[in-house]
Design a protein around this motif. Sequence first.
Motif, short mmCIF file in Angstrom:
data_model
loop_
_atom_site.label_atom_id
_atom_site.label_comp_id
_atom_site.label_asym_id
_atom_site.label_seq_id
_atom_site.Cartn_x
_atom_site.Cartn_y
_atom_site.Cartn_z
N LEU A 1 0.84 -1.20 0.00
CA LEU A 1 0.00 0.00 0.00
C LEU A 1 0.87 1.25 0.00
O LEU A 1 0.59 2.22 -0.70
CB LEU A 1 -0.92 0.01 1.22
CG LEU A 1 -2.12 -0.93 1.21
CD1 LEU A 1 -2.94 -0.73 2.47
CD2 LEU A 1 -2.98 -0.70 -0.02
N ARG A 2 1.93 1.25 0.80
CA ARG A 2 2.83 2.40 0.85
C ARG A 2 3.47 2.65 -0.51
O ARG A 2 3.69 3.79 -0.91
CB ARG A 2 3.91 2.19 1.90
CG ARG A 2 4.80 3.40 2.15
CD ARG A 2 5.77 3.16 3.29
NE ARG A 2 5.09 3.04 4.57
CZ ARG A 2 4.75 4.07 5.32
NH1 ARG A 2 5.03 5.30 4.93
NH2 ARG A 2 4.14 3.88 6.47
N ALA A 3 3.76 1.57 -1.24
CA ALA A 3 4.42 1.70 -2.54
C ALA A 3 3.46 2.13 -3.63
O ALA A 3 3.84 2.83 -4.57
CB ALA A 3 5.09 0.37 -2.91
N SER A 4 2.19 1.72 -3.52
CA SER A 4 1.25 1.93 -4.63
C SER A 4 0.23 3.03 -4.41
O SER A 4 -0.35 3.54 -5.37
CB SER A 4 0.49 0.61 -4.92
OG SER A 4 1.39 -0.44 -5.20
N ALA A 5 -0.02 3.40 -3.17
CA ALA A 5 -1.06 4.41 -2.90
C ALA A 5 -0.69 5.75 -3.53
O ALA A 5 0.49 6.10 -3.65
CB ALA A 5 -1.25 4.58 -1.40
N THR A 6 -1.73 6.48 -3.92
CA THR A 6 -1.53 7.81 -4.49
C THR A 6 -1.62 8.83 -3.36
O THR A 6 -2.68 8.99 -2.74
CB THR A 6 -2.61 8.12 -5.55
OG1 THR A 6 -2.52 7.14 -6.58
CG2 THR A 6 -2.39 9.50 -6.14
N MET A 7 -0.51 9.49 -3.07
CA MET A 7 -0.48 10.44 -1.96
C MET A 7 -0.50 11.86 -2.54
O MET A 7 0.54 12.41 -2.88
CB MET A 7 0.76 10.21 -1.10
CG MET A 7 0.79 8.81 -0.50
SD MET A 7 2.28 8.44 0.41
CE MET A 7 2.20 6.64 0.44
N MET A 8 -1.69 12.39 -2.67
CA MET A 8 -1.81 13.69 -3.33
C MET A 8 -2.83 14.61 -2.67
O MET A 8 -2.96 15.75 -3.04
CB MET A 8 -2.19 13.48 -4.81
CG MET A 8 -3.50 12.75 -5.01
SD MET A 8 -3.85 12.38 -6.74
CE MET A 8 -3.87 14.02 -7.45
N GLY A 9 -3.55 14.11 -1.69
CA GLY A 9 -4.55 14.96 -1.06
C GLY A 9 -3.93 16.03 -0.18
O GLY A 9 -3.06 15.73 0.64
N THR A 10 -4.36 17.26 -0.34
CA THR A 10 -3.87 18.36 0.51
C THR A 10 -4.73 18.53 1.75
O THR A 10 -4.32 19.21 2.69
CB THR A 10 -3.85 19.67 -0.28
OG1 THR A 10 -5.17 19.93 -0.80
CG2 THR A 10 -2.87 19.58 -1.45
N SER A 11 -5.91 17.93 1.76
CA SER A 11 -6.80 17.99 2.92
C SER A 11 -7.78 16.84 2.83
O SER A 11 -7.98 16.24 1.76
CB SER A 11 -7.57 19.32 2.96
OG SER A 11 -8.54 19.36 1.94
N LEU A 12 -8.47 16.54 3.94
CA LEU A 12 -9.47 15.49 3.92
C LEU A 12 -10.64 15.87 3.01
O LEU A 12 -11.23 15.00 2.36
CB LEU A 12 -9.97 15.22 5.34
CG LEU A 12 -8.97 14.55 6.29
CD1 LEU A 12 -9.63 14.32 7.66
CD2 LEU A 12 -8.45 13.25 5.73
N HIS A 13 -10.97 17.13 2.97
CA HIS A 13 -12.07 17.57 2.09
C HIS A 13 -11.72 17.32 0.62
O HIS A 13 -12.59 16.96 -0.17
CB HIS A 13 -12.38 19.04 2.33
CG HIS A 13 -13.04 19.30 3.65
ND1 HIS A 13 -12.32 19.51 4.80
CD2 HIS A 13 -14.36 19.38 4.00
CE1 HIS A 13 -13.17 19.71 5.81
NE2 HIS A 13 -14.39 19.64 5.36
N THR A 14 -10.46 17.50 0.26
CA THR A 14 -10.03 17.21 -1.11
C THR A 14 -10.17 15.73 -1.40
O THR A 14 -10.66 15.34 -2.48
CB THR A 14 -8.56 17.65 -1.32
OG1 THR A 14 -8.45 19.05 -1.08
CG2 THR A 14 -8.10 17.35 -2.73
N LEU A 15 -9.74 14.89 -0.48
CA LEU A 15 -9.85 13.44 -0.68
C LEU A 15 -11.31 13.02 -0.84
O LEU A 15 -11.64 12.18 -1.69
CB LEU A 15 -9.22 12.70 0.50
CG LEU A 15 -7.70 12.76 0.63
CD1 LEU A 15 -7.25 12.01 1.87
CD2 LEU A 15 -7.02 12.17 -0.61
N VAL A 16 -12.20 13.60 -0.03
CA VAL A 16 -13.62 13.26 -0.12
C VAL A 16 -14.17 13.61 -1.50
O VAL A 16 -14.93 12.83 -2.10
CB VAL A 16 -14.41 13.98 0.99
CG1 VAL A 16 -15.91 13.96 0.71
CG2 VAL A 16 -14.12 13.33 2.34
#
Length: 311
Positions: free
Chosen positions: A218-233
């Motif tokens: 998961l650490r290798a493949s996850a997309t880490m791009m959210g600047t806030s939880l509202h953005t991720l939602v």
Amino acid sequence: MSNYMPTLKQLQYLVALKEHEHFGKAADSCYVTQSTLSAGIRELESLIGVTLVERTRRVVRFTALGDQIVEKAHRVLREAEELSAIAEASGKPLTGELRMSVIPTIAPFLLPRLLPRLRADRPELKLYLREETTQAGIESLRHGNVDCVLLALPFPTGEVDSEILFQDRLYVAFPRDDPRDPPEWIGPDMIDETKLLLLEDGHCLKDHALAACNRPELRASATMMGTSLHTLVQMVDNGLGVTMLPEMAITGGILDHTHITARPLQSERACRDIALIWRKNSPREKEFRLLAEILRAAETPPLNHGEASPL
């Protein structure tokens, strides 16, 4: 070097310049003009007989000695503040000024419940809030820029005192058109690593989520791009993937007006500990522990894990 003793104001100017690396911004943070701040630092350099700051048109660069003095200045200013804190602590608790740093994955969800209670119960308290990431908050605490930090553990905090307030469970959030019918609880093995969206580096919630799943891929493949939880939602609601959210965000209404389904993560480490920390041996310890009690009371009841979403 002369026997000249710097004033606290001069040390404040120097520390502010180091923090902002810009004369104008440093002056604004000290509520003085740029010329006043610059003159104060020049006077300090002149009277102790050394150059602390190299000035050019575009860059503010501290000398090696300047960096050493800034580090000492942080300690002197912190000790000076604690002198007045000792007097304040002897009077009515939670009155006067208190500066608290709060991490972004807590501030929008807990503070709306906390602040009205504080205003009603402690009208003489002037609470100044500073929203910043966990590491930045710990640095602010170490340097005396804040009195306490509201954050999530586990996280390496160094030598501090703390109060655990409550546990905050992690949930997995799915878009409406996810082909699977999410069960009541989500095991880490059910998360598609190619669709997992997480916050950017610097947010401890990302590390808590990955640790709870205990899946290296998961650490290798996850997309880490959210600047806030509202953005991720918003990204999940538009079918771009799945994410993990803390329970306080869901009870705080972050999924209102979305078509997202949220289910609790089934893992031994599927919770983060919400905590208040402060400098070890602070004279205001009793106040911070009282504040911790008020923070605990601001927690809302947990979600009913068996009910279906959308929430």
